[in-house]
Design a protein around this motif. Structure first.
Motif, PDB file in Angstrom:
ATOM      1  N   ASP B 157      23.877  -2.653 -11.827  1.00  0.00           N
ATOM      2  CA  ASP B 157      24.089  -1.223 -12.031  1.00  0.00           C
ATOM      3  C   ASP B 157      25.090  -0.640 -11.041  1.00  0.00           C
ATOM      4  O   ASP B 157      25.870   0.249 -11.393  1.00  0.00           O
ATOM      5  CB  ASP B 157      22.771  -0.458 -11.906  1.00  0.00           C
ATOM      6  CG  ASP B 157      21.925  -0.578 -13.175  1.00  0.00           C
ATOM      7  OD1 ASP B 157      22.362  -1.288 -14.096  1.00  0.00           O
ATOM      8  OD2 ASP B 157      20.855   0.041 -13.218  1.00  0.00           O
ATOM      9  N   VAL B 194      28.281   1.323 -16.444  1.00  0.00           N
ATOM     10  CA  VAL B 194      26.903   1.738 -16.714  1.00  0.00           C
ATOM     11  C   VAL B 194      26.929   3.261 -16.668  1.00  0.00           C
ATOM     12  O   VAL B 194      27.372   3.836 -15.674  1.00  0.00           O
ATOM     13  CB  VAL B 194      25.930   1.170 -15.668  1.00  0.00           C
ATOM     14  CG1 VAL B 194      24.532   1.768 -15.849  1.00  0.00           C
ATOM     15  CG2 VAL B 194      25.883  -0.357 -15.748  1.00  0.00           C
ATOM     16  N   LYS B 198      22.001   8.249 -17.362  1.00  0.00           N
ATOM     17  CA  LYS B 198      21.052   7.528 -18.218  1.00  0.00           C
ATOM     18  C   LYS B 198      20.079   6.728 -17.355  1.00  0.00           C
ATOM     19  O   LYS B 198      20.483   5.873 -16.564  1.00  0.00           O
ATOM     20  CB  LYS B 198      21.795   6.553 -19.134  1.00  0.00           C
ATOM     21  CG  LYS B 198      22.560   7.219 -20.260  1.00  0.00           C
ATOM     22  CD  LYS B 198      21.660   7.924 -21.267  1.00  0.00           C
ATOM     23  CE  LYS B 198      20.883   6.939 -22.117  1.00  0.00           C
ATOM     24  NZ  LYS B 198      19.961   7.663 -23.046  1.00  0.00           N
ATOM     25  N   ALA B 199      18.787   7.014 -17.547  1.00  0.00           N
ATOM     26  CA  ALA B 199      17.760   6.228 -16.850  1.00  0.00           C
ATOM     27  C   ALA B 199      17.553   4.910 -17.588  1.00  0.00           C
ATOM     28  O   ALA B 199      18.025   4.735 -18.707  1.00  0.00           O
ATOM     29  CB  ALA B 199      16.456   7.009 -16.800  1.00  0.00           C
ATOM     30  N   GLU B 200      16.855   3.987 -16.933  1.00  0.00           N
ATOM     31  CA  GLU B 200      16.606   2.683 -17.548  1.00  0.00           C
ATOM     32  C   GLU B 200      15.114   2.362 -17.422  1.00  0.00           C
ATOM     33  O   GLU B 200      14.546   2.470 -16.336  1.00  0.00           O
ATOM     34  CB  GLU B 200      17.448   1.616 -16.822  1.00  0.00           C
ATOM     35  CG  GLU B 200      17.204   0.196 -17.261  1.00  0.00           C
ATOM     36  CD  GLU B 200      17.958  -0.196 -18.532  1.00  0.00           C
ATOM     37  OE1 GLU B 200      18.603   0.693 -19.136  1.00  0.00           O
ATOM     38  OE2 GLU B 200      17.870  -1.361 -18.916  1.00  0.00           O
ATOM     39  N   ARG B 202      12.646  -0.130 -16.790  1.00  0.00           N
ATOM     40  CA  ARG B 202      12.707  -1.482 -16.203  1.00  0.00           C
ATOM     41  C   ARG B 202      11.525  -2.341 -16.669  1.00  0.00           C
ATOM     42  O   ARG B 202      11.588  -3.565 -16.643  1.00  0.00           O
ATOM     43  CB  ARG B 202      12.678  -1.401 -14.681  1.00  0.00           C
ATOM     44  CG  ARG B 202      13.897  -0.779 -14.060  1.00  0.00           C
ATOM     45  CD  ARG B 202      15.067  -1.760 -14.019  1.00  0.00           C
ATOM     46  NE  ARG B 202      16.261  -1.072 -13.556  1.00  0.00           N
ATOM     47  CZ  ARG B 202      17.486  -1.459 -13.840  1.00  0.00           C
ATOM     48  NH1 ARG B 202      17.695  -2.539 -14.588  1.00  0.00           N
ATOM     49  NH2 ARG B 202      18.519  -0.794 -13.396  1.00  0.00           N
ATOM     50  N   ILE B 237      10.266   3.412 -14.755  1.00  0.00           N
ATOM     51  CA  ILE B 237      11.590   3.956 -15.086  1.00  0.00           C
ATOM     52  C   ILE B 237      12.440   4.027 -13.834  1.00  0.00           C
ATOM     53  O   ILE B 237      12.036   4.594 -12.819  1.00  0.00           O
ATOM     54  CB  ILE B 237      11.475   5.374 -15.706  1.00  0.00           C
ATOM     55  CG1 ILE B 237      10.748   5.307 -17.049  1.00  0.00           C
ATOM     56  CG2 ILE B 237      12.849   6.010 -15.877  1.00  0.00           C
ATOM     57  CD1 ILE B 237      10.506   6.666 -17.677  1.00  0.00           C
ATOM     58  N   ASP B 238      13.609   3.427 -13.925  1.00  0.00           N
ATOM     59  CA  ASP B 238      14.609   3.521 -12.854  1.00  0.00           C
ATOM     60  C   ASP B 238      15.474   4.734 -13.203  1.00  0.00           C
ATOM     61  O   ASP B 238      16.257   4.701 -14.149  1.00  0.00           O
ATOM     62  CB  ASP B 238      15.427   2.224 -12.837  1.00  0.00           C
ATOM     63  CG  ASP B 238      16.584   2.262 -11.858  1.00  0.00           C
ATOM     64  OD1 ASP B 238      16.800   3.313 -11.211  1.00  0.00           O
ATOM     65  OD2 ASP B 238      17.277   1.221 -11.739  1.00  0.00           O
ATOM     66  N   ARG B 240      18.047   6.157 -11.821  1.00  0.00           N
ATOM     67  CA  ARG B 240      19.472   5.829 -11.649  1.00  0.00           C
ATOM     68  C   ARG B 240      20.370   7.021 -11.323  1.00  0.00           C
ATOM     69  O   ARG B 240      21.265   6.921 -10.482  1.00  0.00           O
ATOM     70  CB  ARG B 240      20.053   5.098 -12.874  1.00  0.00           C
ATOM     71  CG  ARG B 240      19.365   3.780 -13.148  1.00  0.00           C
ATOM     72  CD  ARG B 240      20.225   2.832 -13.965  1.00  0.00           C
ATOM     73  NE  ARG B 240      20.436   3.254 -15.323  1.00  0.00           N
ATOM     74  CZ  ARG B 240      20.847   2.445 -16.300  1.00  0.00           C
ATOM     75  NH1 ARG B 240      21.118   1.161 -16.036  1.00  0.00           N
ATOM     76  NH2 ARG B 240      21.024   2.891 -17.515  1.00  0.00           N
ATOM     77  N   ASP B 246      18.150  12.296 -16.636  1.00  0.00           N
ATOM     78  CA  ASP B 246      17.899  11.888 -18.024  1.00  0.00           C
ATOM     79  C   ASP B 246      16.497  12.358 -18.408  1.00  0.00           C
ATOM     80  O   ASP B 246      15.511  11.639 -18.260  1.00  0.00           O
ATOM     81  CB  ASP B 246      18.022  10.355 -18.108  1.00  0.00           C
ATOM     82  CG  ASP B 246      17.763   9.821 -19.514  1.00  0.00           C
ATOM     83  OD1 ASP B 246      17.382  10.612 -20.405  1.00  0.00           O
ATOM     84  OD2 ASP B 246      17.921   8.605 -19.701  1.00  0.00           O
ATOM     85  N   THR B 249      14.388  10.307 -21.505  1.00  0.00           N
ATOM     86  CA  THR B 249      13.721   9.026 -21.225  1.00  0.00           C
ATOM     87  C   THR B 249      12.397   9.261 -20.513  1.00  0.00           C
ATOM     88  O   THR B 249      11.380   8.642 -20.842  1.00  0.00           O
ATOM     89  CB  THR B 249      14.648   8.125 -20.389  1.00  0.00           C
ATOM     90  OG1 THR B 249      15.836   7.886 -21.142  1.00  0.00           O
ATOM     91  CG2 THR B 249      13.990   6.805 -20.042  1.00  0.00           C
TER      92      THR B 249
END
Lengths: 341, 332
Positions: B157, B194, B198-200, B202, B237-238, B240, B246, B249
């Motif tokens: 990332d 990336v 936007k969160a990811e 994980r 949730i990362d 980011r 975000d 999410t």
């Protein structure tokens, strides 16, 4: 033409009269009037409630702005200060769009988002006035770094007041500009007071130009109310910068007739002091006298300039009044760069 | 054809991103204290000065305010500077230029300019560097409209987000936790981005959502693995990016799990956890909550020198495990 110029250089004429045509000199006078009448018009509009907020007037400092900007091209850049109306006009701004900005209209330079303190005209190289004392100085150094790296031949002037000379940003910026030999000119317009505090009380050195020695650059003191003297120093500093020899600090000693801002009760200086500057050292009066002495203009010509400027100011204010207010729904516009579709 | 993926450390990934950006665009320059022959205080710039020369990998004097301002001025006039603050704590010295100038210039000038500057901030505790070299100040900057603030948690990332930041027309602030610099992970070769904002997710789970930032993402994942053995299924949730957040999410996840915990290293009060909690309280996810929201953040103290005190000042895995277990089981 070359011989005429040479003859002028050999004479004892002041710099400006050897460097600029009569037409150019008359235009300088016109712009000095434009600056003064613009600020008077802004002040009047403020008093009548047409402009809100506050403003910092540079009335009395017109020769300094004009002298510094005269040798600059439209591609050269400046950063300015909260007292920046004169710099803006001297760099070529249209008073219509300046008035419109003061009136908060979308037809203003900053579409009503900046007001007096953030006047800019990027198309003419004015990167903006600044509400933070010394805030524009490092930005000017950055612009000079771009100029050097991109090799575009531009020079950058950073205007600031005497108050800024005690900010850390001033010292850090002069040092970096010097070690990297950047094409930037630091112009301190010393009007004697940072808000109410005199330079004698705020500053350890007698002249702000003395600070230049600490950063290995020339420090030049000029009479900021003498157009030719300012232009001569600016010309030399710009030549040095364009030649890759690095920065110069110019201290332009001048005076503001009005208070610091609209809240000023004028308790820190005497009436006599103000009157002395207005009567004996007014930059426009001095320049007019000189122009007449050297046969550049006569009383009729001066009167024509005054009338022409009065008309331009009146038109500017009308333009500002007519412009649309921003839509409330556009409040968040310009916070981030819009996605290009 | 997919790019080859190698194991790189987080700092190698940053260096690779900067090199790719500089190769692609002459306007990209690096500025910072001791980033040249020294290679940066954390060796992030490493040998880049040998490749790109001292005019593009510029050592600045120890002048954070002026240096940040030079980067801002250069960004406005045609360069794409990446400015390294040696420690994120030194943002305190550069705040004027970040907050008053970089963040507001486009707005104040009615959209006439953009400020495409990237600033990098090595942040966080755990190195024994005590109170002035260990802070997490990202929420300060995230409070300022006009800035974008990111906290990449993985080598993948950080490379992609740094490349997105360089391409972004607005000022992007990157907070890099110093303990992540040596962490290795898969990183594709070549250019990729990336997205900022936007969160990811994980780790997917059903029982509880943990929203974590930066190094706390890894601690939360470790805690989630531990609790998986107890039958508690945690979604991690990362985040980011902390500006802009975000929302979608996070809200969708909370609607699914009905329980929320925020884990971040910065001082707990008025931090990112407060924002996430308020965001959920204001959203339709509020009606889905089965338990009060829990925040785990840094202690209300400066970061201490003593290693045991230092660890106690920020969330650690056992504390996350205990708090998540209580929350999942409804024990308060």
């Amino acid at each position: 033409m070359a011989t005429a110029k040479k003859a002028a250089e050999q004479s004892n004429l002041p710099f400006a009269y050897t460097q600029y045509s009569h037409e150019q000199l008359r235009d300088v006078l016109r712009k000095m009037y434009l600056i003064r009448r613009f600020e008077e018009g802004a002040e009047d509009s403020y008093m009548r409630g047409l402009i809100h907020g506050t403003m910092h007037l540079s009335i009395g400092q017109e020769a300094s702005a004009m002298g510094i900007c005269m040798p600059l091209t439209d591609e050269d850049q400046i950063t300015s200060t909260h007292r920046g109306h004169g710099h803006s006009i001297a760099k070529g701004a249209d008073v219509k769009k300046m008035f419109a900005e003061f009136f908060g209209k979308t037809t203003g330079y900053c579409k009503g988002r900046g007001g007096s303190m953030h006047i800019a005209d990027v198309s003419k190289g004015n990167l903006g006035a600044n509400g933070i004392v010394a805030g524009g100085i490092p930005i000017a150094v950055g612009a000079a770094l771009s100029a050097k790296r991109l090799g575009n031949g531009k020079v950058v002037v950073s205007f600031f007041g005497d108050g800024a000379n005690n900010e850390g940003a001033f010292h850090e910026s002069l040092n970096m500009a010097s070690i990297w030999k950047l094409p930037v000119i630091f112009v301190c317009e010393n009007n004697g007071y940072g808000m109410s505090t005199s330079t004698a009380r705020s500053t350890a050195v007698a002249n702000i130009a003395d600070r230049a020695a600490a950063y290995s650059m020339p420090g030049v003191i000029v009479d900021g109310n003498n157009f030719s003297e300012v232009a001569e120093a600016s010309h030399a500093a710009i030549e040095r910068a364009r030649a890759g020899e690095g920065p110069t600090l110019i201290e332009s000693k001048t005076y503001r007739y009005r208070g610091h801002s609209k809240s000023d009760r004028n308790r820190y200086r005497t009436k006599e002091e103000i009157e002395d500057w207005m009567t004996n050292r007014d930059p426009i009066t001095l320049f007019e006298t000189e122009l007449k002495e050297f046969g550049v203009i006569d009383d009729k010509g001066i009167e024509a300039i005054r009338e022409d400027v009065a008309r331009e100011i009146a038109e500017g204010i009308e333009f500002a009044k007519e412009g649309p207010m921003p839509e409330i729904s556009d409040l968040a516009q310009f916070v981030y760069t819009e996605e290009v579709a | 054809m997919d790019a080859a993926v190698r194991e790189l450390s987080y700092s190698q990934a940053i260096q690779e991103a900067m090199a790719i950006a500089m190769e692609a665009d002459e306007r990209v320059i690096l500025m910072g204290e001791d980033i040249g022959v020294y290679g940066g205080a954390f060796q992030v710039t490493g040998d880049l000065v040998e490749r790109f020369g001292p005019d593009r990998v510029m050592d600045t004097p120890i002048s954070e305010l002026g240096g940040a301002g030079v980067a801002v001025g250069a960004a406005v006039t045609g360069l794409r500077p990446i400015f390294e603050f040696q420690f994120s704590d030194f943002a305190t010295l550069g705040m004027e230029q970040i907050v008053n100038q970089a963040a507001k210039m486009r707005f104040m000038l009615g959209g006439e300019v953009s400020v495409p500057v990237v600033m990098r901030f090595p942040a966080g505790s755990g190195t024994g560097a005590a109170a002035q070299h260990s802070q997490s100040l990202e929420a300060w900057l995230a409070h300022v409209p006009g800035l974008k603030v990111i906290q990449p948690a993985t080598p993948h990332d950080v490379k992609g987000m740094l490349l997105a930041a360089v391409a972004d027309p607005d000022p992007v602030m990157i907070f890099e936790h110093k303990l992540l610099y040596k962490m290795k992970g898969p990183v594709p070769e070549g250019h990729y981005t990336v997205p900022i904002g936007k969160a990811e997710v994980r780790r997917e789970g059903r029982d509880l959502t943990i929203v974590a930032t930066s190094i706390m993402v890894h601690k939360a994942l470790e805690a989630a693995e531990t609790l998986a053995g107890e039958g508690i299924d945690i979604e991690v949730i990362d985040l980011r990016t902390i500006r802009p957040i975000d929302r979608e999410t996070v809200i969708e996840s909370v609607k699914k799990t009905s329980r929320l915990m925020c884990v971040y290293e910065a001082v707990k009060t008025l931090g990112i956890g407060a924002e996430i909690s308020a965001m959920i309280a204001e959203s339709e996810a509020f009606d889905y909550l089965d338990a009060p929201i829990v925040r785990l953040g840094g202690a209300e103290t400066p970061i201490p020198y003593n290693p045991e005190l230092e660890k106690a000042a920020v969330p650690q895995v056992p504390g996350i495990v205990a708090a998540a277990r209580d929350l999942a089981k409804g024990v308060r």
